[in-house]
Design a protein around this motif. Structure first.
Motif, mmCIF file in Angstrom:
data_model
loop_
_atom_site.group_PDB
_atom_site.id
_atom_site.type_symbol
_atom_site.label_atom_id
_atom_site.label_comp_id
_atom_site.label_asym_id
_atom_site.label_seq_id
_atom_site.Cartn_x
_atom_site.Cartn_y
_atom_site.Cartn_z
ATOM 1 N N LEU A 135 0.819 -1.210 0.000
ATOM 2 C CA LEU A 135 0.000 0.000 0.000
ATOM 3 C C LEU A 135 0.853 1.260 0.000
ATOM 4 O O LEU A 135 0.521 2.258 -0.641
ATOM 5 C CB LEU A 135 -0.936 -0.004 1.216
ATOM 6 C CG LEU A 135 -2.034 -1.078 1.202
ATOM 7 C CD1 LEU A 135 -2.816 -1.047 2.501
ATOM 8 C CD2 LEU A 135 -2.957 -0.884 0.009
ATOM 9 N N ALA A 136 1.988 1.211 0.719
ATOM 10 C CA ALA A 136 2.848 2.395 0.807
ATOM 11 C C ALA A 136 3.722 2.554 -0.428
ATOM 12 O O ALA A 136 3.867 3.658 -0.962
ATOM 13 C CB ALA A 136 3.727 2.315 2.057
ATOM 14 N N GLN A 160 2.890 5.080 -3.607
ATOM 15 C CA GLN A 160 3.930 5.885 -4.236
ATOM 16 C C GLN A 160 3.653 6.131 -5.712
ATOM 17 O O GLN A 160 3.660 7.273 -6.182
ATOM 18 C CB GLN A 160 5.292 5.210 -4.075
ATOM 19 C CG GLN A 160 6.423 5.993 -4.728
ATOM 20 C CD GLN A 160 7.741 5.209 -4.737
ATOM 21 O OE1 GLN A 160 7.843 4.140 -4.145
ATOM 22 N NE2 GLN A 160 8.732 5.735 -5.421
ATOM 23 N N TYR A 161 3.387 5.069 -6.469
ATOM 24 C CA TYR A 161 3.283 5.218 -7.915
ATOM 25 C C TYR A 161 1.953 5.803 -8.358
ATOM 26 O O TYR A 161 1.900 6.538 -9.344
ATOM 27 C CB TYR A 161 3.571 3.876 -8.604
ATOM 28 C CG TYR A 161 5.039 3.565 -8.580
ATOM 29 C CD1 TYR A 161 5.914 4.169 -9.480
ATOM 30 C CD2 TYR A 161 5.577 2.709 -7.618
ATOM 31 C CE1 TYR A 161 7.274 3.922 -9.432
ATOM 32 C CE2 TYR A 161 6.934 2.458 -7.568
ATOM 33 C CZ TYR A 161 7.782 3.065 -8.472
ATOM 34 O OH TYR A 161 9.126 2.829 -8.407
ATOM 35 N N ALA A 175 3.423 11.158 -2.602
ATOM 36 C CA ALA A 175 4.081 9.963 -3.145
ATOM 37 C C ALA A 175 5.422 9.729 -2.466
ATOM 38 O O ALA A 175 5.778 8.587 -2.151
ATOM 39 C CB ALA A 175 4.274 10.109 -4.653
ATOM 40 N N GLN A 176 6.156 10.814 -2.216
ATOM 41 C CA GLN A 176 7.460 10.666 -1.578
ATOM 42 C C GLN A 176 7.333 10.317 -0.099
ATOM 43 O O GLN A 176 8.183 9.624 0.461
ATOM 44 C CB GLN A 176 8.282 11.946 -1.758
ATOM 45 C CG GLN A 176 8.629 12.246 -3.199
ATOM 46 C CD GLN A 176 9.050 11.006 -3.956
ATOM 47 O OE1 GLN A 176 10.024 10.342 -3.608
ATOM 48 N NE2 GLN A 176 8.312 10.665 -5.014
ATOM 49 N N ILE A 203 7.860 6.039 3.977
ATOM 50 C CA ILE A 203 7.247 5.079 4.890
ATOM 51 C C ILE A 203 7.574 3.652 4.466
ATOM 52 O O ILE A 203 7.926 2.803 5.295
ATOM 53 C CB ILE A 203 5.719 5.288 4.942
ATOM 54 C CG1 ILE A 203 5.387 6.637 5.605
ATOM 55 C CG2 ILE A 203 5.033 4.150 5.698
ATOM 56 C CD1 ILE A 203 3.927 7.017 5.525
ATOM 57 N N SER A 204 7.471 3.373 3.160
ATOM 58 C CA SER A 204 7.745 2.016 2.675
ATOM 59 C C SER A 204 9.198 1.621 2.922
ATOM 60 O O SER A 204 9.483 0.465 3.238
ATOM 61 C CB SER A 204 7.415 1.907 1.181
ATOM 62 O OG SER A 204 8.342 2.615 0.376
ATOM 63 N N THR A 205 10.107 2.580 2.791
ATOM 64 C CA THR A 205 11.527 2.287 3.022
ATOM 65 C C THR A 205 11.763 1.843 4.455
ATOM 66 O O THR A 205 12.476 0.861 4.715
ATOM 67 C CB THR A 205 12.383 3.526 2.715
ATOM 68 O OG1 THR A 205 12.222 3.883 1.334
ATOM 69 C CG2 THR A 205 13.860 3.254 2.984
ATOM 70 N N VAL A 206 11.160 2.546 5.399
ATOM 71 C CA VAL A 206 11.321 2.190 6.810
ATOM 72 C C VAL A 206 10.638 0.858 7.110
ATOM 73 O O VAL A 206 11.167 0.025 7.851
ATOM 74 C CB VAL A 206 10.764 3.295 7.725
ATOM 75 C CG1 VAL A 206 10.928 2.908 9.188
ATOM 76 C CG2 VAL A 206 11.476 4.619 7.461
#
Length: 309
Positions: free
Chosen positions: A91-92, A97-98, A177-178, A183-186
């Motif tokens: 979802l993140a 994002q995209y 998006a960023q 969030i997705s990176t963490v």
């Protein structure tokens, strides 16, 4: 496992693998433009672009799961435990994002879009240090991010102008998006320590790709001219995503977010240089501005990753 962790946390290995990811992502920009041309997707047709991205990421996820199954010599299908981690990442990253990125890019300039996109790496490090508290914020990390972001600004401003207008449907949506990217990176950093980062990557890509495809089709998107060349482009882009994001997830599993995310500032440099080479616009990439941007980004990476004696 300890030996593996030791290898994947060595600065030289991290640098090599992170740069491979950035080069692959950089090659995606000109290839995507070529794919739009071959598949007759107009640059202003956001819905069809989302369909294009959805098919790409669905195929990427399937390729990753096939690779994981071959490597482990058994079917690596997600179970309930893995889905618990894959859904929020999906979802993140792939969906959030995209989806917001494609909407935002259609309503802002390339310069502002490129600069705001560079903030994603800064956001990931800030979230890791200040919100999730996975690592400690230091002056070196702040300085490295500032230098890296300065490099992104320089590479995007070369020969272009920048206005200060900020619209929610344009710049605001790209910023969302960023935030999703950060969030997705963490989350990947946290969850990849609990489940296989490879299977996590493949699962979230497959689910996210299907969701994006359905959203794009629901918005009226379509691929106007499906040809062998267009399908080859999609397959290449799927490979780029499969390899780059899987390597990125593995690096995040064994390293602090700041040590890996700082390399994200290399992406715009690779995009500009590879786009210029592939599209024949060499003068736009190889000039003083590019050199300054490269120096700034490299200085930022060095400051964040250099260990004090």
């Amino acid at each position: 496992m300890a030996q593996k962790q030791n290898k994947l946390t060595q600065t030289g290995i991290v640098t090599l693998l992170a740069c491979v990811c950035c080069i692959l992502w950089g090659s995606a920009i000109p290839v995507i433009k070529t794919g739009y041309h071959l598949l007759q997707v107009d640059s202003s047709d956001t819905a069809s672009q989302i369909v294009f991205a959805g098919i790409r990421f669905t195929l990427a996820g399937i390729l990753v799961l096939i690779f994981a199954s071959i490597k482990e010599k058994k079917m690596m299908l997600p179970d309930r435990e893995l889905l618990k981690y894959a859904i929020p990442v999906c979802l993140a990253q792939t969906v959030g994002q995209y989806f917001f990125f494609y909407i935002g890019v259609a309503h802002t300039s390339g310069v502002k879009g490129g600069i705001i996109t560079g903030l994603g790496n800064f956001i990931a490090i800030l979230l890791s240090c200040l919100v999730f508290r996975n690592e400690r914020m230091t002056s070196r990390k702040i300085a490295g991010c500032v230098l890296g972001f300065a490099g992104v600004v320089v590479i995007n401003l070369m020969g272009n102008s920048l206005d200060m207008e900020f619209r929610l449907i344009g710049e605001g949506v790209i910023l969302i998006a960023q935030l999703s990217y950060g969030i997705s990176t963490v989350l990947i950093n946290l969850f990849s320590k609990k489940v296989s980062p490879v299977v996590l990557s493949g699962t979230q890509f497959t689910m996210g790709g299907i969701v994006l495809t359905l959203i794009g089709l629901g918005m009226g998107g379509r691929l106007g001219n499906v040809t062998a060349g267009g399908l080859a482009i999609i397959f290449y882009l799927a490979l780029v995503s499969a390899v780059a994001y899987t390597l990125w997830s593995i690096l995040l599993a064994w390293n602090d977010v700041s040590k890996v995310a700082i390399f994200g500032f290399v992406n715009p440099l690779c995009s500009v240089i590879l786009s210029a080479l592939i599209l024949g616009e060499v003068k736009q990439a190889f000039n003083v501005g590019s050199l300054v941007a490269l120096v700034l980004v490299c200085a930022g990476i060095y400051i964040v990753n250099h260990k004090k004696n």
